[in-house]
Design a protein around this motif. Structure first.
Motif, mmCIF file in Angstrom:
data_model
loop_
_atom_site.group_PDB
_atom_site.id
_atom_site.type_symbol
_atom_site.label_atom_id
_atom_site.label_comp_id
_atom_site.label_asym_id
_atom_site.label_seq_id
_atom_site.Cartn_x
_atom_site.Cartn_y
_atom_site.Cartn_z
ATOM 1 N N LYS A 264 44.351 6.002 31.125
ATOM 2 C CA LYS A 264 43.910 5.836 32.512
ATOM 3 C C LYS A 264 42.645 6.650 32.737
ATOM 4 N N GLU A 265 41.816 6.176 33.644
ATOM 5 C CA GLU A 265 40.553 6.848 33.917
ATOM 6 C C GLU A 265 40.559 7.437 35.318
ATOM 7 N N VAL A 266 39.798 8.522 35.479
ATOM 8 C CA VAL A 266 39.691 9.165 36.784
ATOM 9 C C VAL A 266 38.300 9.779 36.885
ATOM 10 N N GLU A 267 37.731 9.750 38.092
ATOM 11 C CA GLU A 267 36.433 10.383 38.319
ATOM 12 C C GLU A 267 36.667 11.784 38.874
ATOM 13 N N LEU A 268 36.024 12.772 38.249
ATOM 14 C CA LEU A 268 36.229 14.155 38.642
ATOM 15 C C LEU A 268 34.894 14.853 38.878
ATOM 16 N N PRO A 269 34.885 15.838 39.778
ATOM 17 C CA PRO A 269 33.709 16.712 39.860
ATOM 18 C C PRO A 269 33.484 17.386 38.519
ATOM 19 N N LEU A 270 32.249 17.699 38.229
ATOM 20 C CA LEU A 270 31.879 18.141 36.897
ATOM 21 C C LEU A 270 32.714 19.334 36.414
ATOM 22 N N LEU A 271 32.855 20.372 37.208
ATOM 23 C CA LEU A 271 33.590 21.546 36.762
ATOM 24 C C LEU A 271 35.070 21.249 36.562
ATOM 25 N N ASN B 5 37.202 20.331 29.616
ATOM 26 C CA ASN B 5 38.203 20.030 28.577
ATOM 27 C C ASN B 5 38.781 18.620 28.674
ATOM 28 N N TYR B 6 38.254 17.775 29.546
ATOM 29 C CA TYR B 6 38.612 16.360 29.550
ATOM 30 C C TYR B 6 37.688 15.613 28.598
ATOM 31 N N CYS B 7 38.077 14.377 28.247
ATOM 32 C CA CYS B 7 37.252 13.516 27.391
ATOM 33 C C CYS B 7 36.565 12.453 28.238
ATOM 34 N N LEU B 8 35.302 12.221 27.957
ATOM 35 C CA LEU B 8 34.566 11.186 28.681
ATOM 36 C C LEU B 8 35.154 9.804 28.400
ATOM 37 N N ALA B 9 35.290 9.016 29.474
ATOM 38 C CA ALA B 9 35.840 7.671 29.340
ATOM 39 C C ALA B 9 34.759 6.633 29.099
ATOM 40 N N ASN B 10 33.496 7.025 29.219
ATOM 41 C CA ASN B 10 32.394 6.117 28.923
ATOM 42 C C ASN B 10 31.153 6.934 28.586
ATOM 43 N N VAL C 100 31.899 12.847 36.764
ATOM 44 C CA VAL C 100 32.012 12.073 35.525
ATOM 45 C C VAL C 100 33.337 11.323 35.529
ATOM 46 N N THR C 101 33.368 10.218 34.783
ATOM 47 C CA THR C 101 34.608 9.468 34.600
ATOM 48 C C THR C 101 35.223 9.889 33.281
ATOM 49 N N VAL C 102 36.458 10.365 33.346
ATOM 50 C CA VAL C 102 37.145 10.898 32.169
ATOM 51 C C VAL C 102 38.506 10.224 32.019
ATOM 52 N N PHE C 103 39.107 10.413 30.848
ATOM 53 C CA PHE C 103 40.473 9.942 30.652
ATOM 54 C C PHE C 103 41.437 10.897 31.340
ATOM 55 N N LYS C 104 42.307 10.345 32.144
ATOM 56 C CA LYS C 104 43.256 11.150 32.904
ATOM 57 C C LYS C 104 44.266 11.802 31.963
ATOM 58 N N LYS C 105 44.574 13.065 32.237
ATOM 59 C CA LYS C 105 45.626 13.740 31.485
ATOM 60 C C LYS C 105 46.978 13.381 32.087
ATOM 61 N N PRO C 106 47.988 13.161 31.254
ATOM 62 C CA PRO C 106 49.286 12.752 31.777
ATOM 63 C C PRO C 106 50.036 13.906 32.426
ATOM 64 N N LEU D 268 49.335 12.684 22.603
ATOM 65 C CA LEU D 268 48.725 13.135 23.858
ATOM 66 C C LEU D 268 47.201 13.113 23.752
ATOM 67 N N HIS D 269 46.683 13.552 22.620
ATOM 68 C CA HIS D 269 45.226 13.543 22.444
ATOM 69 C C HIS D 269 44.685 12.119 22.418
ATOM 70 N N ARG D 270 45.401 11.203 21.801
ATOM 71 C CA ARG D 270 44.928 9.819 21.762
ATOM 72 C C ARG D 270 44.964 9.188 23.151
ATOM 73 N N ILE D 271 45.994 9.484 23.914
ATOM 74 C CA ILE D 271 46.075 8.955 25.283
ATOM 75 C C ILE D 271 44.890 9.432 26.114
ATOM 76 N N THR D 272 44.455 10.649 25.862
ATOM 77 C CA THR D 272 43.380 11.228 26.671
ATOM 78 C C THR D 272 42.016 11.123 26.001
ATOM 79 N N GLY D 273 41.915 10.268 24.971
ATOM 80 C CA GLY D 273 40.607 9.901 24.440
ATOM 81 C C GLY D 273 40.026 10.812 23.399
#
Length: 389
Positions: free
Chosen positions: A19-26, A30-35, A162-168, A307-312
């Motif tokens: 799943k993807e989510v847009e977050l403020p930069l800070l 430790n999230y992974c970019l979704a694009n 940025v748009t990142v992969f959501k952590k579960p 977990l790492h694969r789910i979050t990109g």
């Protein structure tokens, strides 16, 4: 009972959609970019001084006329004629008419005259427009982990979200009548409950922080209700204990009644044989053994990579690598074995206290050696597969 590789293959083929989510930069640390992220500017966006010194319009003489100064952030544009110089500071915009910057230490200066210690080459100490990245170029690619440098880099490009992969959301459910919380008096027949805090620590160390813990006694109805609640509230559920075949192990039957599909149950390995993996809709369940070392081993080998694969994350830390044994080892196993071990440089040593109930040497290990089942001898210098932990 299935093999270690079969279990890993089943999990890799059953990963829920990311799943993807847009977050403020800070917040995205430790999230992974979704694009891919593209730069909307040149960096630097202007010709920039790399030094505190003097910008020159170069002439044959070593003597220059000083006509002013430019500080970092100044917006006015100066025009230098040949033989003219202007004092300039690191990060300031170099005038288009200047073709070199000489550092202060290589000059002698009076109020109006600058003397160079020697000739200076064209373009010295000038950062050209777009030296770091040009407009519309890819700044960071999909799957990049946003560490402190990445956050700073994107902020320097003017990016705020940025748009990142959501952590579960991850639930940890601990079962067992024998368990009491640390800090209480230890009664006869009881043990301090450590698996929940151990698994929380492992998750936090891997940058997963949306964690909820649950406790349940060895009762079928309570176990079922607690699992149902935890599944409603989380994307991933880790269950500690109650998955073996004892009279008071109710986890497997509770999962079946809740319509959780069993992906596999029991793996031909030591420790961690009674591992169960299941799925219901887009949620995953891992029923881990109750013995602490077995539980943590199964977490590192099966749970964390998923977990790492789910979050990109493209290259999880605990990828399989090979190291050389520092000693001989006799292997007599009917099951694949994961041994607590330490590696340094290219060498690895097996530690003592390998029992599934013991964490004392697990606390000192930095890897797990994977030994296939069989009867064989490993000699010093033999290469073995290890997982970093």
């Amino acid at each position: 009972m299935i093999s270690v590789q079969q279990a890993k293959t089943i999990l890799n083929n059953t990963i829920p959609n990311s799943k993807e989510v847009e977050l403020p930069l800070l917040k995205a640390l430790n999230y992974c970019l979704a694009n891919d992220v593209y730069s909307s500017i040149n960096m630097p966006p202007f010709r920039q001084s790399a030094m505190d010194g003097y910008a020159l319009n170069i002439q044959d003489s070593l003597s220059y006329s000083l006509i002013g100064e430019i500080k970092a952030g100044d917006a006015h544009k100066m025009v230098l004629k040949p033989g003219e110089a202007i004092k300039i500071f690191t990060g300031a915009a170099v005038p288009d008419s200047a073709n070199a910057v000489i550092q202060i230490e290589k000059t002698t200066c009076t109020r109006e005259v600058l003397l160079l210690d020697g000739n200076v080459a064209l373009h010295t100490n000038i950062r050209p427009i777009g030296e770091q990245i040009k407009e519309n170029e890819v700044a960071l690619t999909k799957g990049t982990i946003l560490n402190a440098a990445a956050i700073g880099f994107l902020a320097g490009l003017g990016i705020t979200t940025v748009t990142v992969f959501k952590k579960p959301n991850i639930g940890i459910l601990v079962t067992g009548n024998e368990l009491i919380k640390p800090g209480n008096a230890l009664e006869h027949g009881k043990v301090f409950e450590s698996n929940s805090i151990m698994l929380q620590a492992a998750l936090l160390n891997a940058n997963f922080d949306a964690i909820t813990t649950y406790e349940v006694n060895d009762d079928f109805s309570n176990t079922k209700n607690s699992i149902e609640t935890a599944l409603q509230e989380n994307d991933i559920l880790l269950i500690s204990g109650g998955i073996s075949v004892g009279d008071y192990d109710f986890v497997k039957s509770a999962l079946e009644e809740l319509k959780v599909e069993t992906l596999f149950y029991k793996v031909n390995q030591k420790p961690g044989k009674p591992l169960l993996a299941g799925r219901v809709e887009d949620k995953l369940v891992f029923a881990l053994p109750g013995n602490p070392a077995a539980s943590l081993t199964c977490y590192y080998i099966y749970v964390e990579p998923i977990l790492h694969r789910i979050t990109g994350k493209l290259n999880p830390q605990n990828n399989l690598v090979q190291k050389e044994m520092t000693h001989d080892l006799a292997v007599n196993n009917a099951r694949s074995q994961f041994l607590k071990a330490n590696f340094l440089d290219n060498n690895v040593s097996v530690l003592s206290h390998q029992q599934s109930s013991m964490l004392n040497t697990f606390a000192l290990s930095n890897c797990l050696i994977h030994l296939p089942e069989g009867n064989y001898e490993l000699k010093k210098g033999s290469k073995v597969d290890i997982y970093h932990i």
